[in-house]
Design an enzyme around this catalytic site. Structure first.
Site, PDB file in Angstrom:
ATOM      1  N   GLY A 245       0.587  -1.047  -0.126  1.00  0.00           N
ATOM      2  CA  GLY A 245       0.270   0.158   0.538  1.00  0.00           C
ATOM      3  C   GLY A 245       1.036   0.969   0.252  1.00  0.00           C
ATOM      4  O   GLY A 245       1.837   1.124  -0.558  1.00  0.00           O
TER       5      GLY A 245
ATOM      6  N   ASP B  12       2.464   4.787 -12.039  1.00  0.00           N
ATOM      7  CA  ASP B  12       1.976   5.820 -13.136  1.00  0.00           C
ATOM      8  C   ASP B  12       0.461   5.789 -12.389  1.00  0.00           C
ATOM      9  O   ASP B  12      -0.111   7.280 -12.281  1.00  0.00           O
ATOM     10  CB  ASP B  12       2.775   5.658 -13.781  1.00  0.00           C
ATOM     11  CG  ASP B  12       4.257   5.843 -14.335  1.00  0.00           C
ATOM     12  OD1 ASP B  12       4.942   6.333 -13.413  1.00  0.00           O
ATOM     13  OD2 ASP B  12       5.108   5.209 -14.822  1.00  0.00           O
TER      14      ASP B  12
ATOM     15  N   ARG C   1      -3.954  -5.975 -14.704  1.00  0.00           N
ATOM     16  CA  ARG C   1      -3.327  -6.061 -16.096  1.00  0.00           C
ATOM     17  C   ARG C   1      -2.650  -6.092 -16.517  1.00  0.00           C
ATOM     18  O   ARG C   1      -1.296  -5.012 -16.276  1.00  0.00           O
ATOM     19  CB  ARG C   1      -4.753  -5.057 -16.423  1.00  0.00           C
ATOM     20  CG  ARG C   1      -6.125  -6.034 -16.238  1.00  0.00           C
ATOM     21  CD  ARG C   1      -6.768  -4.251 -15.961  1.00  0.00           C
ATOM     22  NE  ARG C   1      -8.741  -4.690 -15.852  1.00  0.00           N
ATOM     23  CZ  ARG C   1      -9.138  -5.563 -14.945  1.00  0.00           C
ATOM     24  NH1 ARG C   1      -8.235  -5.417 -13.699  1.00  0.00           N
ATOM     25  NH2 ARG C   1      -9.883  -5.769 -14.729  1.00  0.00           N
TER      26      ARG C   1
HETATM   27  P1  ATP Z   1       6.185   0.484 -10.747  1.00  0.00           P
HETATM   28  O1  ATP Z   1       7.694   0.937 -10.617  1.00  0.00           O
HETATM   29  O2  ATP Z   1       6.078  -0.956 -10.695  1.00  0.00           O
HETATM   30  O3  ATP Z   1       5.444   1.802 -11.530  1.00  0.00           O
HETATM   31  P2  ATP Z   1       6.500   2.003  -8.369  1.00  0.00           P
HETATM   32  O4  ATP Z   1       7.491   1.085  -8.014  1.00  0.00           O
HETATM   33  O5  ATP Z   1       6.626   3.414  -8.536  1.00  0.00           O
HETATM   34  O6  ATP Z   1       5.668   0.807  -9.050  1.00  0.00           O
HETATM   35  P3  ATP Z   1       5.311   0.939  -5.774  1.00  0.00           P
HETATM   36  O7  ATP Z   1       5.434   1.506  -4.688  1.00  0.00           O
HETATM   37  O8  ATP Z   1       5.659  -0.669  -6.355  1.00  0.00           O
HETATM   38  O9  ATP Z   1       5.273   1.549  -6.704  1.00  0.00           O
HETATM   39  O10 ATP Z   1       3.456   0.683  -5.879  1.00  0.00           O
HETATM   40  C1  ATP Z   1       2.709   1.875  -6.502  1.00  0.00           C
HETATM   41  C2  ATP Z   1       1.127   1.126  -5.899  1.00  0.00           C
HETATM   42  O11 ATP Z   1       0.403   0.758  -6.851  1.00  0.00           O
HETATM   43  C3  ATP Z   1       1.429   0.839  -4.297  1.00  0.00           C
HETATM   44  O12 ATP Z   1       1.168   1.672  -3.523  1.00  0.00           O
HETATM   45  C4  ATP Z   1      -0.402   0.313  -4.135  1.00  0.00           C
HETATM   46  O13 ATP Z   1      -1.308   1.152  -4.386  1.00  0.00           O
HETATM   47  C5  ATP Z   1      -0.245  -0.593  -5.696  1.00  0.00           C
HETATM   48  N1  ATP Z   1       0.241  -1.968  -6.406  1.00  0.00           N
HETATM   49  C6  ATP Z   1       2.099  -2.088  -6.325  1.00  0.00           C
HETATM   50  N2  ATP Z   1       1.614  -3.152  -6.465  1.00  0.00           N
HETATM   51  C7  ATP Z   1       0.810  -3.759  -5.958  1.00  0.00           C
HETATM   52  C8  ATP Z   1       0.095  -5.092  -6.028  1.00  0.00           C
HETATM   53  N3  ATP Z   1       1.119  -6.256  -5.888  1.00  0.00           N
HETATM   54  N4  ATP Z   1      -1.145  -5.494  -5.186  1.00  0.00           N
HETATM   55  C9  ATP Z   1      -2.037  -4.392  -4.940  1.00  0.00           C
HETATM   56  N5  ATP Z   1      -1.412  -2.933  -5.492  1.00  0.00           N
HETATM   57  C10 ATP Z   1      -0.219  -2.998  -5.668  1.00  0.00           C
END
Ligand code: ATP
Length: 333
Positions: A251, A284, A317
């Site tokens: 989260g 994003d 997706r």
């Molecule tokens: P990415 O580089 O993969 O686009 P990121 O590293 O910038 O993502 P993350 O913290 O991995 O950011 O994910 C952003 C948000 O996406 C999280 O705060 C969460 O709300 C949602 N999220 C990511 N992975 C999951 C998951 N496996 N299940 C549910 N929500 C997810």
């Protein structure tokens, strides 16, 4: 979402022209070559990909499309090459309803990325910036009418840092709410931090931002004393107005300052449970949704709750932009 302005926007002294978009994203656009692989190749190893697709991506383009698909009134400022990937990127932005008056097609290769997606839904990415490196202060100054006075400005760090340093303080000074997504990881100048509301980082970027300030490597966010809440407070102490620390499937944690400028209490917002198919562009989708909600006048907590819902939809997706929901997909209105 209608074009009615939020109460806070109505109170602002700066009048927005009818032709001015409410949300402006200044950032990168990349053509993503997405390869499905069983595992990441080791040094010297050749592996076979069962599937390959070319998709529009880049943090800026993704965030603009995510916000537009949710009904936001969005413009994108950036550069693509005068080449086939550039034409595809422009077309996808237009198809999503993004205003591209600030998108230049230039004599440089379009930004491109190679993305390896493994069966667990995780990804590894190599980016070639190409035309994104030409998103200059001169370009943003040319199209200042688009972003000066917008309700919300969104920036990331896949374009030259000096361009971010140019737009962020100026937009903030004009009453624009500025979302700074410090990705990929980099040290941010004080003037950018002071206008970040919120500063949005994932765990890796959080560690890098804090290590850059102290000159000391930090333990991972989960391992740090006090966990993500303490890390969010440390990030706020760098000077940001508010902070959102995203934690993947964990989260997000947000923290804001009170009216007196003092740090508030960090709040954890759990992720929506979803079977991860492809996390590419989840961050994003999260930032795009945050922009739309803040533009609509929501508080930061409500905006983060909606952003976790939108990001979870995207995680379930394939692809980045293709995985982003419309409001109808989320059954919201
Ligand atoms: P990415 O580089 O993969 O686009 P990121 O590293 O910038 O993502 P993350 O913290 O991995 O950011 O994910 C952003 C948000 O996406 C999280 O705060 C969460 O709300 C949602 N999220 C990511 N992975 C999951 C998951 N496996 N299940 C549910 N929500 C997810």
């Amino acid at each position: 979402m209608g074009r009615k302005r939020s109460t806070s926007a109505q109170n602002r002294p700066i009048r927005r022209r009818a032709s001015q978009p409410r949300i402006v994203v200044v950032g990168s656009a990349n053509a993503d070559l997405v390869l499905a692989v069983a595992h990441r190749p080791a040094a010297g190893e050749t592996i076979v990909s069962a599937d390959v697709v070319v998709m529009p991506g880049g943090k800026g383009g993704n965030q603009a499309v995510a916000a537009a698909k949710l009904g936001g009134d969005v413009a994108f400022i950036g550069c693509v090459g005068a080449d086939a990937p550039g034409a595809m990127l422009r077309e996808r932005l237009v198809a999503a309803g993004v205003d591209v008056r600030g998108l230049r097609s230039i004599a440089a290769p379009s930004g491109q990325a190679v993305i390896l997606v493994t069966p667990d839904g995780e990804n590894s990415i190599i980016v070639s910036p190409g035309a994104n490196a030409q998103v200059s202060t001169a370009l943003v100054a040319e199209v200042a009418d688009l972003w000066l006075g917008a309700d919300v400005l969104v920036v990331q760090l896949e374009i030259p840092l000096e361009t971010v340093e140019h737009v962020v303080p100026r937009a903030h000074a004009r009453g624009t709410r500025v979302i700074v997504n410090a990705a990929p990881a980099a040290a941010l100048p004080a003037a950018v931090l002071a206008a970040s509301d919120p500063l949005v980082v994932n765990e890796t970027e959080a560690e890098a931002a804090l290590a850059a300030r102290t000159g000391q490597p930090r333990p991972g966010v989960a391992a740090a004393d006090g966990g993500p809440g303490a890390t969010a407070l440390d990030l706020l102490a760098l000077g940001a107005r508010s902070v959102v620390l995203t934690l993947g499937a964990g989260g997000a944690v947000l923290v804001e300052r009170g009216a007196d400028g003092a740090a508030g209490t960090p709040l954890h917002v759990p992720a929506h449970p979803v079977a991860a198919v492809d996390t590419t562009g989840a961050g994003d989708a999260f930032v795009g949704a945050l922009a739309v909600e803040l533009c609509a006048g929501s508080g930061l907590e409500a905006a983060v709750r909606r952003a976790t819902q939108v990001a979870a939809f995207a995680v379930g997706r394939r692809g980045a932009q293709a995985s982003y929901p419309t409001r109808a997909d989320l059954v919201i209105n």
